[in-house]
Design a protein around this motif. Structure first.
Motif, mmCIF file in Angstrom:
data_model
loop_
_atom_site.group_PDB
_atom_site.id
_atom_site.type_symbol
_atom_site.label_atom_id
_atom_site.label_comp_id
_atom_site.label_asym_id
_atom_site.label_seq_id
_atom_site.Cartn_x
_atom_site.Cartn_y
_atom_site.Cartn_z
ATOM 1 N N PHE A 226 0.799 -1.289 0.076
ATOM 2 C CA PHE A 226 -0.023 -0.115 -0.023
ATOM 3 C C PHE A 226 0.643 1.349 0.110
ATOM 4 N N ASP A 227 2.290 1.207 -0.460
ATOM 5 C CA ASP A 227 3.131 2.304 -0.393
ATOM 6 C C ASP A 227 2.623 3.314 -1.275
ATOM 7 N N GLN A 228 2.059 2.778 -2.531
ATOM 8 C CA GLN A 228 1.827 3.921 -3.649
ATOM 9 C C GLN A 228 0.088 4.111 -3.558
ATOM 10 N N GLN A 229 -0.322 4.341 -2.235
ATOM 11 C CA GLN A 229 -1.689 4.744 -2.194
ATOM 12 C C GLN A 229 -1.865 6.325 -2.678
ATOM 13 N N SER A 230 -2.463 6.555 -3.564
ATOM 14 C CA SER A 230 -2.753 8.008 -4.263
ATOM 15 C C SER A 230 -1.492 9.027 -3.928
ATOM 16 N N TYR A 231 -0.343 8.636 -4.904
ATOM 17 C CA TYR A 231 0.923 9.296 -4.706
ATOM 18 C C TYR A 231 1.507 9.736 -6.146
ATOM 19 N N GLU A 232 1.178 8.756 -7.148
ATOM 20 C CA GLU A 232 1.618 9.034 -8.463
ATOM 21 C C GLU A 232 0.680 9.928 -9.237
ATOM 22 N N PRO A 233 1.140 10.583 -10.244
ATOM 23 C CA PRO A 233 0.310 11.535 -10.983
ATOM 24 C C PRO A 233 -0.419 11.097 -12.126
ATOM 25 N N ARG A 234 -0.038 9.922 -12.722
ATOM 26 C CA ARG A 234 -0.660 9.165 -13.971
ATOM 27 C C ARG A 234 -1.847 8.266 -13.703
ATOM 28 N N VAL A 235 -3.005 8.473 -14.394
ATOM 29 C CA VAL A 235 -4.223 7.575 -14.006
ATOM 30 C C VAL A 235 -3.691 6.089 -14.103
ATOM 31 N N ASN A 236 -3.270 5.924 -15.425
ATOM 32 C CA ASN A 236 -3.001 4.492 -15.523
ATOM 33 C C ASN A 236 -2.139 3.789 -14.713
ATOM 34 N N LEU A 237 -1.236 4.433 -13.724
ATOM 35 C CA LEU A 237 -0.589 4.005 -12.690
ATOM 36 C C LEU A 237 -1.354 3.183 -11.577
ATOM 37 N N TYR A 238 -2.790 3.637 -11.563
ATOM 38 C CA TYR A 238 -3.680 2.954 -10.615
ATOM 39 C C TYR A 238 -4.246 1.960 -11.264
ATOM 40 N N LYS A 239 -3.975 1.378 -12.377
ATOM 41 C CA LYS A 239 -4.711 0.234 -13.194
ATOM 42 C C LYS A 239 -3.656 -0.810 -13.259
ATOM 43 N N PRO A 240 -3.955 -1.796 -12.611
ATOM 44 C CA PRO A 240 -2.721 -3.048 -12.853
ATOM 45 C C PRO A 240 -2.646 -3.437 -14.202
ATOM 46 N N GLN A 241 -3.752 -3.433 -15.161
ATOM 47 C CA GLN A 241 -3.900 -3.898 -16.416
ATOM 48 C C GLN A 241 -2.518 -3.200 -17.333
ATOM 49 N N PHE A 242 -2.107 -2.108 -16.957
ATOM 50 C CA PHE A 242 -1.231 -1.281 -17.847
ATOM 51 C C PHE A 242 0.444 -1.587 -17.309
ATOM 52 N N PHE A 243 0.462 -2.696 -16.549
ATOM 53 C CA PHE A 243 1.986 -2.991 -15.958
ATOM 54 C C PHE A 243 2.436 -4.104 -16.673
#
Length: 345
Positions: A226-243
């Protein structure tokens, strides 16, 4: 996909501490994270194939060992029950491991029951406000419950059982597994992460939980990071499908789930989360009030994320947000409003 290599640390504020105390998330810890950092020796922990796990076993001076073990047993009893010391005579600290990888650099504590040799784990980490925020949202809004305790700059977190997502693909994915059900769960997990802005859910940051049913195996994907809870600037970084680390799971979705079913599962997950929000609305408002002045990211990242969400969801009110807490609140209530509007038709 570019994740920040070293996430900025945000201390737990007095307002967030007051919220945590009200909901029994605090404890005056006998052993802190900094106490555990005073180990005197360490050795690498290798897996069964001889590969470095990035965990190290640590030792302490014998003059401190008894105090450290006693304090860790106190913490375990408080995390798991009521903290009654009389109920722990048969428990021992079996090992203490330190992780050299990631933002939180946790200690993993193994507790063993001498009567039956059953063991359990918990973690001691550096307390970070955004991680605590993520853990609390997980407890309130996901189908999973996770317990944790906070004392100043130390976070105690229970172990989440399951098979790491990357290990599952490498060693468990055989003819006995059902890729259709895995694909369905990945769609739902992807939606949950986006709706509460939980980032960096690469395959090694979540686990697969298998539950045998009377006719087949059911699956659930649970986050363990849970380190990256609402920290990054891009929407796709919150969608696991894009990794790229999750490409095999995405392929399952493409192979076995048609577009109409994807929309169905996404709608189901939004509805379930909305129902949880309705039940937990008062507590959620207290949480967001406690975080009202906490940015939990940089101004640049907050501005970019608010702009991307406003554009993707066609909702200009996101542009008014000045903190990550406000963005998460706006996104959750945007989801709830859609649910309530559709349910009244």
């Amino acid at each position: 996909m570019n994740i920040s290599k070293k996430k900025r640390h945000f201390p737990v504020s007095s307002s967030l501490s007051a919220y945590l105390k009200k909901y029994d998330r605090t404890m005056r810890l006998p052993i802190t994270y900094q106490d555990l950092m005073r180990y005197s020796d360490h050795f690498p922990i290798l897996d069964r194939e001889g590969k470095d796990t990035l965990w190290e076993g640590v030792f302490y001076d014998y003059r401190e060992m008894e105090e450290i073990h006693s304090g860790l047993l106190d913490i375990y009893q408080r995390l798991r029950s009521d903290g009654n010391k009389e109920a722990r005579s048969h428990l021992i600290v079996d090992s203490i491991d330190y992780c050299t990888f990631g933002n939180s650099n946790p200690f993993r504590i193994k507790i063993r029951n001498l009567h039956n040799d059953i063991h359990d784990y918990f973690y001691v980490k550096k307390a970070d406000a955004s991680r605590v925020f993520g853990l609390e949202l997980e407890y309130l809004l996901s189908p999973n419950r996770i317990d944790f305790l906070v004392d100043s700059d130390t976070l105690i977190e229970e172990h989440v059982s399951g098979i790491p997502g990357d290990v599952f693909l490498d060693k468990w994915m055989d003819e006995n597994q059902n890729p259709k059900r895995i694909a369905k769960e990945f769609v739902k997990f992807n939606e949950r992460c986006f709706l509460r802005l939980l980032g960096d859910q690469r395959s090694y940051n979540f686990v697969i939980v298998l539950t045998p049913d009377f006719d087949e195996i059911k699956y659930r994907i649970r986050s363990i990071d849970f380190d990256q809870q609402s920290y990054e600037p891009r929407v796709n970084l919150y969608k696991p499908q894009f990794f790229k680390e999750n490409s095999k799971y995405v392929q399952f979705v493409m192979d076995y789930i048609d577009p109409s079913s994807i929309k169905q599962y996404q709608h189901e997950e939004r509805s379930l989360m909305s129902k949880r929000m309705i039940v937990a609305r008062d507590r959620m408002e207290e949480l967001f009030a406690a975080l009202s002045k906490e940015k939990l990211s940089t101004d640049e990242k907050i501005q970019q994320l608010s702009q991307e969400l406003a554009r993707e969801l066609k909702e200009p009110k996101f542009l008014q947000c000045t903190t990550m807490g406000e963005i998460v609140r706006k996104l959750l209530y945007f989801t709830l409003r859609q649910y309530e509007d559709s349910s009244q038709k």
